[in-house]
Design an enzyme around this catalytic site. Structure first.
Site, mmCIF file in Angstrom:
data_model
loop_
_atom_site.group_PDB
_atom_site.id
_atom_site.type_symbol
_atom_site.label_atom_id
_atom_site.label_comp_id
_atom_site.label_asym_id
_atom_site.label_seq_id
_atom_site.Cartn_x
_atom_site.Cartn_y
_atom_site.Cartn_z
ATOM 1 N N THR A 32 11.142 -0.434 32.409
ATOM 2 C CA THR A 32 11.426 0.474 33.758
ATOM 3 C C THR A 32 10.280 1.564 33.929
ATOM 4 O O THR A 32 10.197 2.060 35.197
ATOM 5 C CB THR A 32 12.755 1.377 33.691
ATOM 6 N N GLY A 118 4.007 -3.455 14.590
ATOM 7 C CA GLY A 118 4.060 -4.319 15.102
ATOM 8 C C GLY A 118 5.961 -4.735 15.574
ATOM 9 O O GLY A 118 6.417 -5.689 15.690
ATOM 10 N N ALA A 119 6.546 -3.522 15.260
ATOM 11 C CA ALA A 119 8.205 -3.672 15.385
ATOM 12 C C ALA A 119 8.700 -3.209 16.512
ATOM 13 O O ALA A 119 9.894 -3.065 16.452
ATOM 14 C CB ALA A 119 8.762 -3.034 14.052
ATOM 15 N N GLY A 120 7.898 -2.768 17.495
ATOM 16 C CA GLY A 120 8.190 -2.254 18.696
ATOM 17 C C GLY A 120 8.905 -0.815 18.526
ATOM 18 O O GLY A 120 9.689 -0.298 19.217
ATOM 19 N N SER A 123 4.346 2.423 16.828
ATOM 20 C CA SER A 123 3.512 3.140 16.021
ATOM 21 C C SER A 123 2.097 3.739 16.576
ATOM 22 O O SER A 123 1.532 4.656 16.263
ATOM 23 C CB SER A 123 3.003 2.128 14.623
ATOM 24 N N SER A 124 1.736 2.846 17.563
ATOM 25 C CA SER A 124 0.523 3.087 18.289
ATOM 26 C C SER A 124 0.613 4.384 19.171
ATOM 27 O O SER A 124 -0.401 5.271 18.912
ATOM 28 C CB SER A 124 0.153 1.963 19.141
ATOM 29 N N GLU A 156 -4.146 3.470 25.787
ATOM 30 C CA GLU A 156 -3.723 2.345 26.155
ATOM 31 C C GLU A 156 -4.295 1.232 27.212
ATOM 32 O O GLU A 156 -4.543 0.220 27.032
ATOM 33 C CB GLU A 156 -1.910 2.249 26.192
ATOM 34 N N ASP A 168 6.545 5.723 25.541
ATOM 35 C CA ASP A 168 6.372 5.769 24.224
ATOM 36 C C ASP A 168 5.610 7.350 23.846
ATOM 37 O O ASP A 168 6.079 8.011 22.733
ATOM 38 C CB ASP A 168 5.449 4.904 23.513
ATOM 39 N N TYR A 217 3.040 -8.886 28.083
ATOM 40 C CA TYR A 217 3.516 -7.510 28.781
ATOM 41 C C TYR A 217 2.711 -7.565 29.992
ATOM 42 O O TYR A 217 3.143 -6.907 31.038
ATOM 43 C CB TYR A 217 3.119 -6.642 27.633
HETATM 44 C C1 GLA Z 1 6.376 -0.721 25.172
HETATM 45 C C2 GLA Z 1 5.436 0.300 26.267
HETATM 46 C C3 GLA Z 1 6.359 1.129 26.953
HETATM 47 C C4 GLA Z 1 7.570 0.325 27.737
HETATM 48 C C5 GLA Z 1 8.173 -0.697 26.802
HETATM 49 C C6 GLA Z 1 9.122 -1.570 27.486
HETATM 50 O O1 GLA Z 1 6.688 0.087 24.368
HETATM 51 O O2 GLA Z 1 4.442 0.723 25.570
HETATM 52 O O3 GLA Z 1 5.439 1.893 27.853
HETATM 53 O O4 GLA Z 1 7.150 -0.285 28.915
HETATM 54 O O5 GLA Z 1 7.348 -1.549 26.065
HETATM 55 O O6 GLA Z 1 10.173 -0.596 27.923
#
Ligand code: GLA
Length: 371
Positions: A32, A118-120, A123-124, A156, A168, A217
């Site tokens: 979102t 790489g786990a969502g 970390s970046s 990014e 993030d 993405y």
């Molecule tokens: C990644 C992106 C965020 C967001 C999520 C999905 O973490 O860095 O900006 O879009 O995916 O909600």
């Protein structure tokens, strides 16, 4: 962090300063943020640390302690480092700062982290936030935390080529451990909210690694832009999917390609779920909050199509556990982690049950992290 500091001094000399920033778990509000919508993440107790000492010249000397790798660059000729991918988060931040007119000098930096890669769990963004903090203090740049978040995002978007949103970096920089951070990603309005002391958010890692760049993405982002383009032909006031409501979506459904309408429906319904879940959080109705987490996962699974077999198995494995109120994939998807809302007294049993089921169905051993 003693080891990191010692490594820094041994490698570069000087008197390094230490900065850190946390990873995050998103409770609800997925995909979102780049649609000008709402998100509700919280920082986790895992961090990226950097040590820094300034230099007189324009050299950037970097070391990644966890990989035992080194990289060297010059401020005056920063370019993407194909050999040391981790270095690009530092280079990209420095590049964005200079692009905004901030004056930097060279620096020596050592990096270490315990946010799973790489786990969502971002970390970046944690690294970008730690780096921007370090550079801001070291070179007295006077940048406020919201701009710092946008500098990480710029890194990014422009340096790494991922068209991600602001969530993030925003939560890594402005979040408070133990509290949910509500962010309106159009206005940057944000607020902190207490979490229910009787509940825990349990993170389970499918161990399916998720690569943001080169993944779908950016495709999802352009599908959302496409939806906005078509919907705004009838509704010129629509600038982002944030401006679309259910009635509007229904009215334009036939005009949009079927897949694009489903993408848009996810964003429209997810934004509503974030607002509703914030209301439930404030009212202490965690069962209702959890119900929205399950609904979010279903929408990400069928409409946005960013889950994967393992994420679905892991969420489905929680459905009959009465002490679990909700569960969903968290982060960008395509692998990574789920987050589940569980009664605090039942966390151990929950982890045991779900990881056992997951192992049986996938042959994979998952990892659990507690917030
Ligand atoms: C990644 C992106 C965020 C967001 C999520 C999905 O973490 O860095 O900006 O879009 O995916 O909600």
């Amino acid at each position: 962090m003693l080891e990191l500091v010692e490594r820094h001094i041994k490698s570069y000399g000087g008197e390094p300063r230490v900065f850190k920033a946390p990873g995050r778990v998103n409770l609800i509000g997925e995909h979102t943020d780049y649609n000008d919508g709402y998100v509700l993440p919280t920082p986790i107790d895992r961090y990226l640390w950097v040590t820094i000492s300034p230099r007189e010249d324009d050299a950037i000397r970097l070391q990644a302690m966890d990989y035992n790798e080194w990289a060297e660059h010059r401020l005056s000729s920063i370019s993407y480092d194909k050999e040391h991918l981790w270095a690009n988060y530092v280079l990209g931040v420095a590049h964005s700062l200079m692009g905004r007119g901030y004056i930097l000098n060279g620096f020596d930096m050592s990096i270490h982290g315990d946010v799973p890669l790489g786990a969502g769990l971002s970390s970046s963004a944690a690294l970008e936030t730690a780096v921007v903090r370090a550079l801001n203090e070291t070179f007295s740049l006077g940048i406020d935390p919201v701009e710092m978040a946008y500098i990480g995002k710029q890194c990014e978007n422009e340096f790494l080529g991922v068209q991600s949103g602001i969530m993030d970096q925003f939560v890594s920089g402005l979040g408070v451990y133990g509290k949910a951070l509500f962010v309106d990603c159009r206005t940057n309005t944000h607020s902190l909210h207490d979490l229910d002391p009787d509940c825990a958010f349990v993170i389970l890692n499918t161990m399916v690694s998720r690569e943001l760049s080169g993944s779908d993405y950016n495709v999802r982002k352009s599908q959302c832009d496409e939806a906005v383009r078509i919907i705004s032909e009838d509704h010129p006031e629509v600038k982002a999917l944030r401006d679309v409501d259910k009635t509007m979506l229904k009215g334009t459904w036939g005009k949009l390609p079927e897949m694009i309408s489903r993408r848009a429906r996810h964003v429209v319904t997810e934004n509503k779920r974030v607002l509703d879940s914030l209301k439930f959080l404030k009212e202490g109705d965690m069962k209702a909050f959890g119900g929205l987490m399950y609904a979010s996962h279903e929408s990400l699974r069928h409409d946005y199509e960013v889950t994967c077999k393992e994420l679905d198995i892991m969420v489905d494995a929680t459905l009959d556990i009465s002490e679990c109120y909700g569960s969903r994939m968290t982060g960008a998807g395509f692998g990574g982690c789920t987050v589940s809302l569980v009664k605090k007294t039942h966390v151990d049993g929950f982890v045991e049950k779900v990881s056992g089921r997951y192992l049986k169905l996938t042959g994979k051993k998952c990892e659990a992290y507690l917030t």
